[in-house]
Design a protein around this motif. Sequence first.
Motif, PDB file in Angstrom:
ATOM      1  N   LYS A  40       0.832  -1.214   0.000  1.00  0.00           N
ATOM      2  CA  LYS A  40       0.000   0.000   0.000  1.00  0.00           C
ATOM      3  C   LYS A  40       0.863   1.259   0.000  1.00  0.00           C
ATOM      4  O   LYS A  40       0.588   2.208  -0.742  1.00  0.00           O
ATOM      5  N   GLU A  41       1.917   1.275   0.803  1.00  0.00           N
ATOM      6  CA  GLU A  41       2.819   2.429   0.823  1.00  0.00           C
ATOM      7  C   GLU A  41       3.549   2.581  -0.511  1.00  0.00           C
ATOM      8  O   GLU A  41       3.740   3.689  -0.997  1.00  0.00           O
ATOM      9  N   ARG A  42       3.936   1.471  -1.099  1.00  0.00           N
ATOM     10  CA  ARG A  42       4.661   1.509  -2.376  1.00  0.00           C
ATOM     11  C   ARG A  42       3.761   2.041  -3.495  1.00  0.00           C
ATOM     12  O   ARG A  42       4.174   2.883  -4.290  1.00  0.00           O
ATOM     13  N   VAL A  43       2.533   1.574  -3.561  1.00  0.00           N
ATOM     14  CA  VAL A  43       1.594   2.056  -4.580  1.00  0.00           C
ATOM     15  C   VAL A  43       1.359   3.555  -4.392  1.00  0.00           C
ATOM     16  O   VAL A  43       1.377   4.323  -5.368  1.00  0.00           O
ATOM     17  N   ALA A  44       1.170   3.987  -3.154  1.00  0.00           N
ATOM     18  CA  ALA A  44       0.970   5.416  -2.880  1.00  0.00           C
ATOM     19  C   ALA A  44       2.197   6.221  -3.281  1.00  0.00           C
ATOM     20  O   ALA A  44       2.078   7.324  -3.844  1.00  0.00           O
ATOM     21  N   GLU A  45       3.382   5.694  -3.024  1.00  0.00           N
ATOM     22  CA  GLU A  45       4.623   6.376  -3.394  1.00  0.00           C
ATOM     23  C   GLU A  45       4.726   6.530  -4.912  1.00  0.00           C
ATOM     24  O   GLU A  45       5.076   7.601  -5.413  1.00  0.00           O
ATOM     25  N   ILE A  46       4.408   5.484  -5.651  1.00  0.00           N
ATOM     26  CA  ILE A  46       4.476   5.535  -7.115  1.00  0.00           C
ATOM     27  C   ILE A  46       3.493   6.565  -7.649  1.00  0.00           C
ATOM     28  O   ILE A  46       3.845   7.408  -8.483  1.00  0.00           O
ATOM     29  N   GLU A  47       2.262   6.520  -7.162  1.00  0.00           N
ATOM     30  CA  GLU A  47       1.257   7.478  -7.616  1.00  0.00           C
ATOM     31  C   GLU A  47       1.686   8.908  -7.276  1.00  0.00           C
ATOM     32  O   GLU A  47       1.544   9.824  -8.089  1.00  0.00           O
ATOM     33  N   GLY A  48       2.227   9.104  -6.088  1.00  0.00           N
ATOM     34  CA  GLY A  48       2.690  10.426  -5.696  1.00  0.00           C
ATOM     35  C   GLY A  48       3.870  10.912  -6.527  1.00  0.00           C
ATOM     36  O   GLY A  48       3.944  12.092  -6.884  1.00  0.00           O
ATOM     37  N   ARG A  49       4.771  10.020  -6.846  1.00  0.00           N
ATOM     38  CA  ARG A  49       5.962  10.395  -7.625  1.00  0.00           C
ATOM     39  C   ARG A  49       5.603  10.779  -9.052  1.00  0.00           C
ATOM     40  O   ARG A  49       6.137  11.728  -9.613  1.00  0.00           O
ATOM     41  N   TYR A  50       4.701  10.034  -9.664  1.00  0.00           N
ATOM     42  CA  TYR A  50       4.365  10.270 -11.074  1.00  0.00           C
ATOM     43  C   TYR A  50       3.186  11.217 -11.254  1.00  0.00           C
ATOM     44  O   TYR A  50       3.031  11.804 -12.319  1.00  0.00           O
ATOM     45  N   GLY A  51       2.322  11.295 -10.251  1.00  0.00           N
ATOM     46  CA  GLY A  51       1.117  12.111 -10.355  1.00  0.00           C
ATOM     47  C   GLY A  51      -0.081  11.243 -10.690  1.00  0.00           C
ATOM     48  O   GLY A  51       0.002  10.341 -11.526  1.00  0.00           O
ATOM     49  N   ALA A  52      -1.189  11.533 -10.037  1.00  0.00           N
ATOM     50  CA  ALA A  52      -2.395  10.717 -10.184  1.00  0.00           C
ATOM     51  C   ALA A  52      -2.917  10.685 -11.613  1.00  0.00           C
ATOM     52  O   ALA A  52      -3.478   9.679 -12.053  1.00  0.00           O
ATOM     53  N   ASP A  53      -2.742  11.765 -12.362  1.00  0.00           N
ATOM     54  CA  ASP A  53      -3.280  11.834 -13.720  1.00  0.00           C
ATOM     55  C   ASP A  53      -2.291  11.400 -14.795  1.00  0.00           C
ATOM     56  O   ASP A  53      -2.629  11.399 -15.977  1.00  0.00           O
ATOM     57  N   SER A  54      -1.086  11.017 -14.386  1.00  0.00           N
ATOM     58  CA  SER A  54      -0.087  10.574 -15.362  1.00  0.00           C
ATOM     59  C   SER A  54      -0.417   9.168 -15.861  1.00  0.00           C
ATOM     60  O   SER A  54      -1.238   8.462 -15.256  1.00  0.00           O
ATOM     61  N   LEU A  55       0.222   8.755 -16.904  1.00  0.00           N
ATOM     62  CA  LEU A  55       0.053   7.408 -17.427  1.00  0.00           C
ATOM     63  C   LEU A  55       0.370   6.380 -16.348  1.00  0.00           C
ATOM     64  O   LEU A  55      -0.400   5.437 -16.126  1.00  0.00           O
ATOM     65  N   VAL A  56       1.483   6.557 -15.651  1.00  0.00           N
ATOM     66  CA  VAL A  56       1.861   5.611 -14.598  1.00  0.00           C
ATOM     67  C   VAL A  56       0.886   5.702 -13.421  1.00  0.00           C
ATOM     68  O   VAL A  56       0.539   4.675 -12.833  1.00  0.00           O
ATOM     69  N   GLY A  57       0.424   6.889 -13.099  1.00  0.00           N
ATOM     70  CA  GLY A  57      -0.567   7.048 -12.041  1.00  0.00           C
ATOM     71  C   GLY A  57      -1.848   6.281 -12.360  1.00  0.00           C
ATOM     72  O   GLY A  57      -2.419   5.610 -11.487  1.00  0.00           O
ATOM     73  N   ARG A  58      -2.319   6.393 -13.603  1.00  0.00           N
ATOM     74  CA  ARG A  58      -3.522   5.652 -14.008  1.00  0.00           C
ATOM     75  C   ARG A  58      -3.266   4.143 -13.945  1.00  0.00           C
ATOM     76  O   ARG A  58      -4.101   3.377 -13.461  1.00  0.00           O
ATOM     77  N   PHE A  59      -2.109   3.727 -14.456  1.00  0.00           N
ATOM     78  CA  PHE A  59      -1.761   2.304 -14.442  1.00  0.00           C
ATOM     79  C   PHE A  59      -1.737   1.754 -13.017  1.00  0.00           C
ATOM     80  O   PHE A  59      -2.329   0.717 -12.729  1.00  0.00           O
ATOM     81  N   ILE A  60      -1.042   2.456 -12.102  1.00  0.00           N
ATOM     82  CA  ILE A  60      -0.866   1.911 -10.759  1.00  0.00           C
ATOM     83  C   ILE A  60      -2.199   1.842 -10.017  1.00  0.00           C
ATOM     84  O   ILE A  60      -2.437   0.905  -9.249  1.00  0.00           O
TER      85      ILE A  60
END
Length: 187
Positions: free
Chosen positions: A144-164
């Motif tokens: 859960k912390e890792r997923v939140a970190e990825i979304e925070g690093r890339y941004g919720a609306d980014s391609l990676v944010g959508r993917f994660i």
Amino acid sequence: MGVSIWEWAEWVAEKELSSTLRRRWVHTQGVAARAAELGPAMGKDGALLTAAAALHDVGYAPRLALTGFHALDGARFLRDEHGADERLVRLVANHSFALLEAEERGLRETLESEFPLLDEPLLVDALVYCDMTTTPDGEPTTAKERVAEIEGRYGADSLVGRFIRRASPEIFAAVARVEAALVAQPR
């Protein structure tokens, strides 16, 4: 005596990542350490898991980033430049639900046709577990912390944010399956 698959994988990953992407290299080392901890539970596939963990992010290396999708770029590099073991290449290509990211990038058919997902659920889940319970700084964390970190690093609306966000239920389920399998292991 030859070099083990794990030693070779560590050498390749270090060569490609350590000087250009230091933080990615540190993460990779942490993921490989997690895999080595799981090794005994993986039996004959322990070394393969550790090698895949060491190579899972090799496609981020600047010289290898041809499509910009690290899972595909890394798998192609391992296949084309190293003639690597097919199971290893398919694990790298599909690590951490990469098919969902490939879909976001318009590359799902390409990834599926070149590198079909292995029909080895525990091995696939184990690589997800290792990647998604390791911080960018190589330290243990929760999924859960890792997923939140990825979304925070890339941004919720980014391609990676959508993917994660799309992948997170699958990530959490895979991590739970591995944790349950570890608890069930005889000591």
